[in-house]
Scaffold this motif. Structure first.
Motif, PDB file in Angstrom:
ATOM      1  N   VAL A 268       0.777  -1.274   0.065  1.00  0.00           N
ATOM      2  CA  VAL A 268       0.231  -0.056   0.210  1.00  0.00           C
ATOM      3  C   VAL A 268       0.817   1.134   0.148  1.00  0.00           C
ATOM      4  O   VAL A 268       0.647   2.312  -0.802  1.00  0.00           O
ATOM      5  CB  VAL A 268      -1.115  -0.107   1.270  1.00  0.00           C
ATOM      6  N   GLU A 269       2.017   1.210   0.795  1.00  0.00           N
ATOM      7  CA  GLU A 269       2.657   2.441   1.012  1.00  0.00           C
ATOM      8  C   GLU A 269       3.539   2.565  -0.430  1.00  0.00           C
ATOM      9  O   GLU A 269       3.935   3.805  -0.644  1.00  0.00           O
ATOM     10  CB  GLU A 269       3.811   2.289   2.007  1.00  0.00           C
ATOM     11  N   GLU A 270       3.787   1.563  -1.030  1.00  0.00           N
ATOM     12  CA  GLU A 270       4.473   1.643  -2.428  1.00  0.00           C
ATOM     13  C   GLU A 270       3.474   1.831  -3.587  1.00  0.00           C
ATOM     14  O   GLU A 270       4.186   1.961  -4.818  1.00  0.00           O
ATOM     15  CB  GLU A 270       5.576   0.523  -2.631  1.00  0.00           C
ATOM     16  N   GLY A 271       2.474   2.146  -3.236  1.00  0.00           N
ATOM     17  CA  GLY A 271       1.457   2.486  -4.416  1.00  0.00           C
ATOM     18  C   GLY A 271       0.565   1.487  -5.161  1.00  0.00           C
ATOM     19  O   GLY A 271       0.175   1.927  -6.097  1.00  0.00           O
ATOM     20  N   ALA A 272       0.318   0.153  -4.530  1.00  0.00           N
ATOM     21  CA  ALA A 272      -0.569  -0.920  -4.967  1.00  0.00           C
ATOM     22  C   ALA A 272      -2.171  -0.231  -4.933  1.00  0.00           C
ATOM     23  O   ALA A 272      -2.382   0.194  -4.191  1.00  0.00           O
ATOM     24  CB  ALA A 272      -0.196  -2.057  -4.368  1.00  0.00           C
ATOM     25  N   THR A 273      -2.883  -0.978  -5.760  1.00  0.00           N
ATOM     26  CA  THR A 273      -4.056  -0.970  -5.962  1.00  0.00           C
ATOM     27  C   THR A 273      -4.421  -2.426  -5.253  1.00  0.00           C
ATOM     28  O   THR A 273      -4.063  -3.171  -5.846  1.00  0.00           O
ATOM     29  CB  THR A 273      -4.761  -1.085  -7.254  1.00  0.00           C
ATOM     30  N   VAL A 274      -5.017  -2.473  -4.109  1.00  0.00           N
ATOM     31  CA  VAL A 274      -5.511  -3.581  -3.465  1.00  0.00           C
ATOM     32  C   VAL A 274      -6.749  -4.152  -4.196  1.00  0.00           C
ATOM     33  O   VAL A 274      -7.753  -3.697  -4.121  1.00  0.00           O
ATOM     34  CB  VAL A 274      -5.438  -3.513  -2.180  1.00  0.00           C
ATOM     35  N   VAL A 275      -6.455  -5.428  -4.902  1.00  0.00           N
ATOM     36  CA  VAL A 275      -7.831  -5.779  -5.636  1.00  0.00           C
ATOM     37  C   VAL A 275      -8.566  -6.478  -4.740  1.00  0.00           C
ATOM     38  O   VAL A 275      -9.792  -6.444  -4.599  1.00  0.00           O
ATOM     39  CB  VAL A 275      -7.102  -6.774  -6.888  1.00  0.00           C
ATOM     40  N   THR A 276      -7.895  -7.422  -3.818  1.00  0.00           N
ATOM     41  CA  THR A 276      -8.747  -7.979  -2.804  1.00  0.00           C
ATOM     42  C   THR A 276      -7.657  -8.379  -1.815  1.00  0.00           C
ATOM     43  O   THR A 276      -6.460  -8.454  -1.889  1.00  0.00           O
ATOM     44  CB  THR A 276      -9.243  -9.214  -3.466  1.00  0.00           C
ATOM     45  N   GLY A 277      -8.316  -8.415  -0.560  1.00  0.00           N
ATOM     46  CA  GLY A 277      -7.557  -8.887   0.645  1.00  0.00           C
ATOM     47  C   GLY A 277      -6.704  -7.729   1.266  1.00  0.00           C
ATOM     48  O   GLY A 277      -7.291  -6.757   1.302  1.00  0.00           O
ATOM     49  N   GLY A 278      -5.580  -8.063   1.759  1.00  0.00           N
ATOM     50  CA  GLY A 278      -4.679  -7.058   2.299  1.00  0.00           C
ATOM     51  C   GLY A 278      -4.654  -7.084   3.883  1.00  0.00           C
ATOM     52  O   GLY A 278      -4.010  -6.058   4.363  1.00  0.00           O
ATOM     53  N   GLY A 279      -5.478  -7.901   4.397  1.00  0.00           N
ATOM     54  CA  GLY A 279      -5.481  -7.991   5.981  1.00  0.00           C
ATOM     55  C   GLY A 279      -5.465  -9.109   6.465  1.00  0.00           C
ATOM     56  O   GLY A 279      -5.380 -10.400   5.799  1.00  0.00           O
ATOM     57  N   VAL A 280      -6.270  -9.096   7.397  1.00  0.00           N
ATOM     58  CA  VAL A 280      -6.621 -10.323   8.428  1.00  0.00           C
ATOM     59  C   VAL A 280      -8.080 -10.809   8.328  1.00  0.00           C
ATOM     60  O   VAL A 280      -8.832  -9.967   8.538  1.00  0.00           O
ATOM     61  CB  VAL A 280      -6.240 -10.328   9.685  1.00  0.00           C
ATOM     62  N   PRO A 281      -8.428 -12.065   7.971  1.00  0.00           N
ATOM     63  CA  PRO A 281      -9.961 -12.312   7.987  1.00  0.00           C
ATOM     64  C   PRO A 281     -10.685 -12.310   9.304  1.00  0.00           C
ATOM     65  O   PRO A 281     -10.127 -12.478  10.661  1.00  0.00           O
ATOM     66  CB  PRO A 281      -9.766 -13.674   7.399  1.00  0.00           C
ATOM     67  N   ASP A 282     -11.827 -12.124   9.410  1.00  0.00           N
ATOM     68  CA  ASP A 282     -12.490 -12.233  10.642  1.00  0.00           C
ATOM     69  C   ASP A 282     -12.702 -13.552  10.985  1.00  0.00           C
ATOM     70  O   ASP A 282     -13.393 -14.415   9.937  1.00  0.00           O
ATOM     71  CB  ASP A 282     -13.839 -11.672  10.524  1.00  0.00           C
ATOM     72  N   MET A 283     -12.204 -14.260  11.936  1.00  0.00           N
ATOM     73  CA  MET A 283     -12.180 -15.611  12.426  1.00  0.00           C
ATOM     74  C   MET A 283     -13.255 -15.982  13.591  1.00  0.00           C
ATOM     75  O   MET A 283     -13.370 -14.918  14.425  1.00  0.00           O
ATOM     76  CB  MET A 283     -10.934 -16.315  12.640  1.00  0.00           C
ATOM     77  N   PRO A 284     -13.848 -17.239  13.789  1.00  0.00           N
ATOM     78  CA  PRO A 284     -14.673 -17.343  14.863  1.00  0.00           C
ATOM     79  C   PRO A 284     -13.686 -17.290  15.993  1.00  0.00           C
ATOM     80  O   PRO A 284     -12.557 -17.410  16.042  1.00  0.00           O
ATOM     81  CB  PRO A 284     -15.027 -18.626  14.668  1.00  0.00           C
ATOM     82  N   ALA A 285     -14.339 -17.158  17.295  1.00  0.00           N
ATOM     83  CA  ALA A 285     -13.590 -17.191  18.571  1.00  0.00           C
ATOM     84  C   ALA A 285     -12.343 -18.066  18.645  1.00  0.00           C
ATOM     85  O   ALA A 285     -11.336 -17.912  19.144  1.00  0.00           O
ATOM     86  CB  ALA A 285     -14.374 -16.897  19.753  1.00  0.00           C
ATOM     87  N   ASP A 286     -12.878 -19.272  18.565  1.00  0.00           N
ATOM     88  CA  ASP A 286     -11.903 -20.395  18.668  1.00  0.00           C
ATOM     89  C   ASP A 286     -10.553 -20.257  17.728  1.00  0.00           C
ATOM     90  O   ASP A 286      -9.636 -20.891  18.213  1.00  0.00           O
ATOM     91  CB  ASP A 286     -12.410 -21.633  18.667  1.00  0.00           C
ATOM     92  N   LEU A 287     -10.616 -19.570  16.670  1.00  0.00           N
ATOM     93  CA  LEU A 287      -9.378 -19.611  15.656  1.00  0.00           C
ATOM     94  C   LEU A 287      -8.920 -18.049  15.830  1.00  0.00           C
ATOM     95  O   LEU A 287      -8.112 -17.871  14.927  1.00  0.00           O
ATOM     96  CB  LEU A 287      -9.930 -19.790  14.504  1.00  0.00           C
ATOM     97  N   ALA A 288      -9.400 -17.361  16.333  1.00  0.00           N
ATOM     98  CA  ALA A 288      -9.113 -15.849  16.491  1.00  0.00           C
ATOM     99  C   ALA A 288      -7.514 -15.493  16.670  1.00  0.00           C
ATOM    100  O   ALA A 288      -7.109 -14.589  16.138  1.00  0.00           O
ATOM    101  CB  ALA A 288     -10.241 -14.811  17.267  1.00  0.00           C
ATOM    102  N   ASP A 289      -6.947 -16.182  17.458  1.00  0.00           N
ATOM    103  CA  ASP A 289      -5.581 -16.090  17.722  1.00  0.00           C
ATOM    104  C   ASP A 289      -4.723 -16.773  16.698  1.00  0.00           C
ATOM    105  O   ASP A 289      -3.363 -16.838  16.980  1.00  0.00           O
ATOM    106  CB  ASP A 289      -5.247 -16.459  19.117  1.00  0.00           C
ATOM    107  N   GLY A 290      -5.288 -17.468  15.816  1.00  0.00           N
ATOM    108  CA  GLY A 290      -4.455 -18.144  14.817  1.00  0.00           C
ATOM    109  C   GLY A 290      -3.528 -17.191  13.628  1.00  0.00           C
ATOM    110  O   GLY A 290      -3.854 -16.009  13.778  1.00  0.00           O
ATOM    111  N   ALA A 291      -2.741 -17.786  12.882  1.00  0.00           N
ATOM    112  CA  ALA A 291      -1.782 -17.005  12.018  1.00  0.00           C
ATOM    113  C   ALA A 291      -2.335 -17.114  10.619  1.00  0.00           C
ATOM    114  O   ALA A 291      -2.055 -17.076   9.516  1.00  0.00           O
ATOM    115  CB  ALA A 291      -0.439 -17.693  11.742  1.00  0.00           C
TER     116      ALA A 291
END
Ligand code: NAD
Length: 486
Positions: free
Chosen positions: A347-370
């Motif tokens: 993002v800092e280097e000027g990309a257009t983010v077509v999709t993604g770019g972050g962390v998905p919303d996960m259910p509570a039992d998986l919220a601390d996963g990678a």
């Protein structure tokens, strides 16, 4: 919680003083195993056991006897298939279908195929003239190289480890394996298989730990190790090569990549989308042969970006045993930090983010996963860091191109040279471009297909040497010339 111990001279052992480290699940960051960390004394014991086995029972076997034992190892892995699937899923968090269809079957195949290779390999012989007219016979014999240090990564742990151990043992060597600290379980389990099958003690040894100033460095610096085979990052390869220089030990390196996918407008569009999707996102992008740079011929560029976006947005996150899940987490929180740092840099280097770019919303039992989202960018400059550097995550940058020459230059403009995948229905173009890209392996209208008998390795900074089929014998044996006066 499991206890994973070192496997030395046929026995599972703790380290002196009981040093341990934790293995956390990538799914939820919970501790799932306690690993016994080998220090210099344990590594020394493993190397001594391996040296002794070279001379004793293993060294005394005929090739046929060794081959039978290796068939036994392959069969026993198949018999304990579920145990290996379960251990690898626990370490990596990847969906079970990847383990079942690729990684674990390939582990068994690595023993079977290299047993067949050593059984069938021919040797050179030449008859030469001598002044007395009686002549001489020159012939070559292949001898094991000795004790092989095998240092492994975490991304396909069992497949990549056995790809080294199988040929090393087939050639009559003994091994000291240092699995990745992130994926110790299948290497440990293989010790049980070796004992069940009756592989002599000391032939297969496993020491657990980290890299610098830990088991990895102790193995690669140990003077009793005759050669080192390593899969991992190029930077680590540089450190290991320096260690191997002491004592003139041989190395075989399979290193990093920043692989290009090249999609011509005349391709089978659906097949190309499926192929690039798999090559960018399989194993959550943690495949050395994966595609992080995609070049698409301009007439189909927009359509291609939208179709890949739709597929990336349809991934189903979940636990490995969930049959609906097809997308797992990254291996660790540490690796997730690295991947997310590239998501920010893009993002800092000027990309257009077509999709993604972050962390998905996960259910509570998986919220601390990678977990991270599969991510697609467009619009980055050719010298932007996410376009040049290996990220090893589920992400790719897509850039349009207009000519064959242009795309070959773009693909080759990188320090790495591991693999390329080309998509075109023009067969002549497929052959032409394949011969011009500076990589160790090129796929045309396919990806990740490989007969184990073919040469495998990287060009440029992606590796040193070739393994696979008879090519593995070049590394795992030493050829000696014998000349007999007739
Ligand atoms: P890594 O280099 O961080 O670690 C690999 C292994 O080396 C681990 O067991 C680690 O403990 C050990 N190690 C680290 N520093 C060491 C040192 N100084 N001395 C001795 N051992 C040391 O790699 P990784 O993060 O586990 O794996 C991902 C990397 O592997 C990526 O770069 C990927 O491209 C590469 N890889 C390449 C191939 C290939 O065939 N070319 C295949 C799979 C993975």
């Amino acid at each position: 919680m499991r206890l994973i111990q070192n496997f030395i001279n046929g026995e599972y052992l703790d380290a002196a003083g009981g040093r341990r480290f934790d293995k956390r699940s990538p799914l939820d960051n919970k501790v799932i195993a306690s690993i016994s960390e080998a220090g210099a004394p344990e590594v020394d014991a493993a190397v001594r056991a391996a040296r002794a086995a070279l001379k004793d029972e293993w060294g005394a076997l005929t090739t046929d006897q060794r081959v039978e034992l290796l068939y036994g190892v392959a069969n026993e892995i198949t018999r304990r298939f579920e145990d290996f699937v379960e251990a690898e899923m626990a370490d990596t968090g990847q969906p079970s279908h990847v383990m079942r269809h690729v990684f674990i079957p390939r582990g068994a195949a690595n023993f079977k195929v290299f047993a067949d290779v050593i059984k069938n390999v021919a040797s050179e012989s030449f008859q030469m003239a001598t002044p007395d007219g009686r002549g001489a016979l020159n012939y070559a014999v292949r001898m094991p190289k000795g004790v092989i240090g095998v240092v492994c990564p975490w991304n396909a742990p069992f497949m990549l480890m056995t790809w080294k151990v199988g040929p090393a043992m087939a050639c009559g060597n003994t091994v000291v394996v240092k699995p990745s600290e992130e994926s110790p379980q299948t290497a440990a389990l293989l010790g049980e298989v070796m004992n069940t099958v009756g592989i002599p003690k000391g032939v297969y040894n496993v020491v657990h730990g980290f890299g610098p100033d830990s088991a990895g460095e102790f193995v690669t610096r140990h003077p009793g190790v005759d050669a080192i085979t390593f899969t991992g990052e190029t930077r680590t390869g540089t450190a290991i090569m320096k260690a191997a220089a002491e004592g003139m030990r041989d190395v075989s390196f399979e290193l990093g990549g920043k692989n290009a996918g090249i999609v011509f407008a005349d391709c089978d569009f659906d097949a190309a989308i499926e192929g690039i999707y798999r090559s960018a996102f399989l194993n959550t992008g943690q495949v050395c042969l994966g595609t992080e740079r995609v070049y698409v011929e301009r007439p189909i560029f927009e359509r291609f970006v939208q179709a890949l976006k739709a597929k990336a947005e349809a991934v189903r996150y979940g636990r490995p045993e969930n049959p609906d899940a097809n997308f797992g987490p990254l291996i660790s929180q540490e690796h997730r930090e690295k991947v997310l740092s590239y998501y920010r840099k893009a993002v800092e280097e000027g990309a257009t983010v077509v999709t993604g770019g972050g962390v998905p919303d996960m259910p509570a039992d998986l919220a601390d996963g990678a977990w991270v989202q599969p991510t697609i960018w467009t619009g980055l400059a050719d010298d932007a860091s996410p376009v040049r550097e290996e990220i090893f995550g589920p992400c790719c940058h897509i850039r349009p191109f207009d000519s064959e020459d242009e795309v070959v230059n773009l693909a080759n403009d990188n320090i790495y040279g591991l693999s390329t995948t080309i998509w075109t229905n023009n067969l002549a173009r497929g052959h032409r471009v394949a011969a011009r890209v500076e990589v160790g392996i090129t796929w045309v209208n396919s990806w990740f297909l490989r007969d184990l008998r073919t040469p495998f390795g990287g060009s440029k900074q992606s590796g040193i040497g070739r393994e696979g089929g008879v090519h593995s014998l070049e590394f795992y044996t030493e050829t000696r010339n014998i000349c007999v006066k007739l």
